[in-house]
Design a protein around this motif. Structure first.
Motif, PDB file in Angstrom:
ATOM      1  N   TYR A 535       0.818  -1.204   0.000  1.00 60.08           N
ATOM      2  CA  TYR A 535       0.000   0.000   0.000  1.00 60.08           C
ATOM      3  C   TYR A 535       0.857   1.262   0.000  1.00 60.08           C
ATOM      4  CZ  TYR A 535       0.799   0.189   5.102  1.00 60.08           C
ATOM      5  OH  TYR A 535       1.363   0.253   6.348  1.00 60.08           O
ATOM      6  N   VAL A 536       0.236   2.332  -0.531  1.00 61.20           N
ATOM      7  CA  VAL A 536       0.816   3.665  -0.489  1.00 61.20           C
ATOM      8  C   VAL A 536       0.004   4.459   0.522  1.00 61.20           C
ATOM      9  CG1 VAL A 536       1.253   5.794  -1.773  1.00 61.20           C
ATOM     10  CG2 VAL A 536       1.599   3.570  -2.882  1.00 61.20           C
ATOM     11  N   SER A 537       0.639   4.899   1.579  1.00 62.74           N
ATOM     12  CA  SER A 537      -0.047   5.628   2.639  1.00 62.74           C
ATOM     13  C   SER A 537      -0.203   7.098   2.241  1.00 62.74           C
ATOM     14  CB  SER A 537       0.738   5.516   3.951  1.00 62.74           C
ATOM     15  OG  SER A 537       0.020   6.119   4.999  1.00 62.74           O
ATOM     16  N   VAL A 538      -1.448   7.590   2.293  1.00 61.25           N
ATOM     17  CA  VAL A 538      -1.762   8.948   1.842  1.00 61.25           C
ATOM     18  C   VAL A 538      -2.545   9.679   2.922  1.00 61.25           C
ATOM     19  CG1 VAL A 538      -2.952  10.340   0.112  1.00 61.25           C
ATOM     20  CG2 VAL A 538      -1.809   8.232  -0.576  1.00 61.25           C
ATOM     21  N   ASP A 539      -2.060  10.846   3.327  1.00 59.01           N
ATOM     22  CA  ASP A 539      -2.771  11.688   4.291  1.00 59.01           C
ATOM     23  C   ASP A 539      -3.732  12.606   3.541  1.00 59.01           C
ATOM     24  OD1 ASP A 539      -1.366  10.648   6.486  1.00 59.01           O
ATOM     25  OD2 ASP A 539       0.295  12.060   6.165  1.00 59.01           O
ATOM     26  N   LEU A 540      -4.977  12.640   4.014  1.00 59.24           N
ATOM     27  CA  LEU A 540      -6.025  13.399   3.328  1.00 59.24           C
ATOM     28  C   LEU A 540      -6.658  14.424   4.261  1.00 59.24           C
ATOM     29  CD1 LEU A 540      -7.672  10.335   1.591  1.00 59.24           C
ATOM     30  CD2 LEU A 540      -6.505  12.194   0.378  1.00 59.24           C
ATOM     31  N   GLU A 541      -6.772  15.638   3.750  1.00 55.73           N
ATOM     32  CA  GLU A 541      -7.474  16.678   4.491  1.00 55.73           C
ATOM     33  C   GLU A 541      -8.984  16.412   4.424  1.00 55.73           C
ATOM     34  OE1 GLU A 541      -6.177  19.301   6.172  1.00 55.73           O
ATOM     35  OE2 GLU A 541      -4.164  18.518   5.762  1.00 55.73           O
ATOM     36  N   PRO A 542      -9.770  16.970   5.342  1.00 56.90           N
ATOM     37  CA  PRO A 542     -11.229  16.835   5.252  1.00 56.90           C
ATOM     38  C   PRO A 542     -11.718  17.363   3.901  1.00 56.90           C
ATOM     39  CG  PRO A 542     -10.596  17.826   7.352  1.00 56.90           C
ATOM     40  CD  PRO A 542      -9.353  17.772   6.519  1.00 56.90           C
ATOM     41  N   LEU A 543     -12.539  16.573   3.224  1.00 57.51           N
ATOM     42  CA  LEU A 543     -13.116  16.942   1.924  1.00 57.51           C
ATOM     43  C   LEU A 543     -12.023  17.360   0.935  1.00 57.51           C
ATOM     44  CD1 LEU A 543     -16.123  19.025   3.285  1.00 57.51           C
ATOM     45  CD2 LEU A 543     -16.171  16.653   2.496  1.00 57.51           C
ATOM     46  N   GLY A 544     -10.862  16.734   1.064  1.00 58.51           N
ATOM     47  CA  GLY A 544      -9.730  17.078   0.216  1.00 58.51           C
ATOM     48  C   GLY A 544      -9.350  15.964  -0.727  1.00 58.51           C
ATOM     49  N   ALA A 545      -8.243  16.154  -1.400  1.00 60.03           N
ATOM     50  CA  ALA A 545      -7.774  15.153  -2.356  1.00 60.03           C
ATOM     51  C   ALA A 545      -6.288  15.345  -2.585  1.00 60.03           C
ATOM     52  CB  ALA A 545      -8.523  15.279  -3.681  1.00 60.03           C
ATOM     53  N   VAL A 546      -5.661  14.295  -3.066  1.00 58.83           N
ATOM     54  CA  VAL A 546      -4.289  14.388  -3.557  1.00 58.83           C
ATOM     55  C   VAL A 546      -4.252  13.844  -4.978  1.00 58.83           C
ATOM     56  CG1 VAL A 546      -3.197  14.255  -1.278  1.00 58.83           C
ATOM     57  CG2 VAL A 546      -3.642  12.153  -2.573  1.00 58.83           C
ATOM     58  N   ILE A 547      -3.427  14.462  -5.793  1.00 56.89           N
ATOM     59  CA  ILE A 547      -3.222  14.013  -7.169  1.00 56.89           C
ATOM     60  C   ILE A 547      -1.720  13.795  -7.305  1.00 56.89           C
ATOM     61  CG2 ILE A 547      -3.548  14.557  -9.608  1.00 56.89           C
ATOM     62  CD1 ILE A 547      -5.726  16.602  -8.644  1.00 56.89           C
ATOM     63  N   LEU A 548      -1.296  12.574  -7.077  1.00 60.24           N
ATOM     64  CA  LEU A 548       0.118  12.245  -6.971  1.00 60.24           C
ATOM     65  C   LEU A 548       0.667  11.801  -8.320  1.00 60.24           C
ATOM     66  CD1 LEU A 548      -0.055  10.275  -3.602  1.00 60.24           C
ATOM     67  CD2 LEU A 548       0.617  12.667  -3.932  1.00 60.24           C
ATOM     68  N   LYS A 549       1.630  12.550  -8.811  1.00 59.41           N
ATOM     69  CA  LYS A 549       2.230  12.250 -10.112  1.00 59.41           C
ATOM     70  C   LYS A 549       3.603  11.639  -9.928  1.00 59.41           C
ATOM     71  CE  LYS A 549       3.349  14.406 -14.580  1.00 59.41           C
ATOM     72  NZ  LYS A 549       3.282  15.655 -15.373  1.00 59.41           N
ATOM     73  N   PHE A 550       3.856  10.560 -10.684  1.00 59.79           N
ATOM     74  CA  PHE A 550       5.189   9.966 -10.682  1.00 59.79           C
ATOM     75  C   PHE A 550       5.496   9.384 -12.050  1.00 59.79           C
ATOM     76  CE2 PHE A 550       2.229   6.781  -9.111  1.00 59.79           C
ATOM     77  CZ  PHE A 550       2.595   5.595  -9.722  1.00 59.79           C
ATOM     78  N   LYS A 551       6.771   9.135 -12.269  1.00 58.20           N
ATOM     79  CA  LYS A 551       7.238   8.633 -13.560  1.00 58.20           C
ATOM     80  C   LYS A 551       7.596   7.166 -13.450  1.00 58.20           C
ATOM     81  CE  LYS A 551       7.888  12.709 -15.887  1.00 58.20           C
ATOM     82  NZ  LYS A 551       7.588  13.044 -17.285  1.00 58.20           N
ATOM     83  N   VAL A 552       7.396   6.436 -14.526  1.00 56.09           N
ATOM     84  CA  VAL A 552       7.781   5.025 -14.568  1.00 56.09           C
ATOM     85  C   VAL A 552       8.652   4.782 -15.801  1.00 56.09           C
ATOM     86  CG1 VAL A 552       5.761   4.230 -13.329  1.00 56.09           C
ATOM     87  CG2 VAL A 552       5.689   4.387 -15.828  1.00 56.09           C
TER      88      VAL A 552
END
Length: 552
Positions: A535-552
């Motif tokens: 798993y990738v652990s992600v911290d989220l704000e209330p009613l928030g989101a993350v858009i995590l970009k990475f390269k492969v």
């Protein structure tokens, strides 16, 4: 490959630029004011474009029934008994070849003002969509602007026939129009219609009720409703030619697309015939259909529509998720229902028919729309639409007049929106500015990121079944991957997002001991391991989101 994602900004043109704050219930245009096409200045359009918008849907351009008297300009006066609200509904068209005089600074040059608006919009880097209302017209439809040689709707109808394949309307022979309401409505003379015409919402008798579309009449495309919807399409019904000519008229003006009102109430056979003619001359023109029956989606796409409303699927689902009435797993079910046509579905959280997210009837808080925005804008390649004021948290809780306090922004009354007046005056609150910034960021990410524009989607919820208020998915194009996680909960949380081995194989992602993930919303970087079924652990704000970009 798509060059960019379609992002539509729907604007109710009459309200957009109106800065009059009188806001008198049932007020006239003199009392409450009215926005104009000229309010869309180059700077105003530039600001809209900077939000990531590709298409503006100018709602209410074509002339419709109104209680405002423009007879001094040669425009026929409408009887108020059959007009909803002081301003009138933009879906009760009185002349398909004319522009709404309310929107003009100079009424006599209203068409030129619209042509100039098209030019300015194009110069700002956006395309123009207008309404095409094919199913019904205002009861007093009469074109004064039709091109020379064009016969008006109903002009050659055989009114003694309830149905005739070559009539433009349906009739109730020998019967006068006798609706539930007073036909005087303050006038000296009553509104008289004999024989009565059928009403727009398929009401084929002479006495429509309060909940019927009594201000409109149904157009006849060769379907005999009196005989159980038997089609008479050979020879081609007269209405087909007239309505196709109207589409060609506006396309020639430079309009780039049509949002087709209640498209499913018009037979698919007509659409197949008309869109073929339009696209032969204007191959890039788009048709957006208001179709609510999923069983008809593929039929109307096959008839030439480019995009259809995803109302009863994705909209209804996101609404219930945002309200806390459904699990986020319902979102997976919603997109799977249209999986093989998903690129043709239009996602939205607000439009003129629906309640505002911030209204007391929906979520009560505009921030609850943020995770829904992230999902609807980034989940697939298909278009997304927002409604003007949505980006500022417009509540729609005004009691404007004909439109009561129902959580919707009126389409019937002269009014102004507090959020838009504040935006024009640069007096937005801190919360409104913050919300607008999030909308700008998300929509521009949708517009610019290759993984969103042309990438494939991998829904991660089937291996994250323990989460019911969060939603996670991957998007990938080339070497770029986005891990999108949205939090529909109003509490902060940490989501341990499992990425299964199948996702690595399907997307062609190689395992990494240390990958750098950059959140496109906050700019923050994090290091994470990327292994099968870890798993990738992600911290989220209330009613928030993350858009995590990475390269492969």
């Amino acid at each position: 490959m798509a060059s960019s994602k379609i992002i539509i900004y729907q604007i109710f043109t009459r309200l957009y630029g109106n800065r009059n704050t009188t806001r008198k219930e049932n007020g006239s245009i003199v009392e409450n004011g009215c926005g104009k096409m000229n309010d869309f200045t180059p700077s105003a359009l530039k600001k809209i474009r900077e939000m990531g918008v590709s298409h503006i849907w100018y709602t209410g351009i074509i002339r419709h029934a109104t209680q405002t008297d423009y007879s001094a300009y040669g425009i026929p006066k409408n009887h108020p008994a059959i007009v909803k609200g002081k301003a009138g509904s933009p879906y009760a068209i009185t002349d398909y070849y004319d522009v709404d005089p309310d929107l003009a600074t100079n009424v006599e040059k209203r068409m030129r003002e619209f042509e100039a608006l098209i030019e300015r919009t194009h110069k700002a880097g956006m395309k123009v969509i207008i309404d095409f209302v094919p199913n019904h017209v205002a009861r007093q439809y009469h074109s004064i602007c039709k091109p020379e040689g064009v016969k008006d709707l109903g002009e050659e109808d055989h009114t003694q026939n309830g149905f005739d394949p070559q009539n433009n309307f349906y009739y109730c022979p020998g019967q006068r129009f006798t609706p539930y309401f007073d036909l005087y409505h303050g006038e000296v003379e009553p509104y008289i219609e004999e024989p009565a015409k059928a009403t727009g919402n398929d009401c084929f008798h002479n006495a429509p009720g309060m909940n019927d579309w009594y201000e409109t009449v149904k157009l006849n495309y060769g379907l005999d409703y009196y005989a159980g919807r038997v089609g008479h399409f050979n020879p081609i019904p007269d209405t087909w030619g007239k309505m196709t000519d109207i589409l060609l008229f506006w396309a020639k003006k430079g309009v780039d697309g049509f949002r087709c009102d209640m498209a499913e109430m018009v037979p698919a056979e007509f659409w197949r015939w008309a869109t073929d003619k339009l696209k032969y001359i204007y191959p890039d023109i788009i048709f957006i259909g208001e179709v609510y029956n999923p069983a008809e989606y593929r039929n109307y796409l096959g008839a030439g529509f480019d995009f259809l409303y995803d109302k009863v699927g994705m909209y209804d689902t996101l609404r219930e998720v945002m309200r806390g009435n459904q699990s986020t797993h319902a979102i997976t079910w919603a997109w799977q229902q249209t999986d093989n046509i998903r690129d043709h579905m239009l996602y939205f959280l607000e439009n003129h028919d629906e309640q505002r997210i911030a209204s007391s009837f929906f979520a009560g808080d505009a921030r609850k729309g943020i995770p829904g925005l992230v999902v609807s804008a980034l989940l697939q390649k298909n278009p997304v639409m927002i409604y003007f004021g949505q980006e500022y948290g417009e509540r729609g809780m005004d009691k404007e007049g004909f439109s009561g306090n129902d959580g919707r922004t009126t389409i019937f009354d002269y009014w102004s929106l507090d959020t838009m007046v504040r935006a024009f005056g640069r007096r937005l609150t801190t919360n409104q500015k913050a919300l607008s910034s999030i909308y700008n960021n998300v929509l521009n990410i949708a517009r610019e990121e290759k993984a969103v524009i042309e990438g494939v989607c991998f829904d991660l919820m089937y291996v994250n079944g323990q989460y019911h208020r969060q939603y996670a998915f991957l998007r990938k194009a080339g070497s770029e991957v986005l891990l999108v996680v949205a939090n529909f909960d109003d509490l902060p949380t940490t989501m341990d997002v499992t990425i299964p081995a199948h996702a690595f194989d399907y997307l062609g992602i190689k395992e990494k001991k240390s990958a750098t993930l950059t959140d496109l919303l906050s700019g923050k970087e994090m290091k994470r391991q990327l292994f099968h079924d870890c798993y990738v652990s992600v911290d989220l704000e209330p009613l928030g989101a993350v858009i995590l970009k990475f390269k492969v």
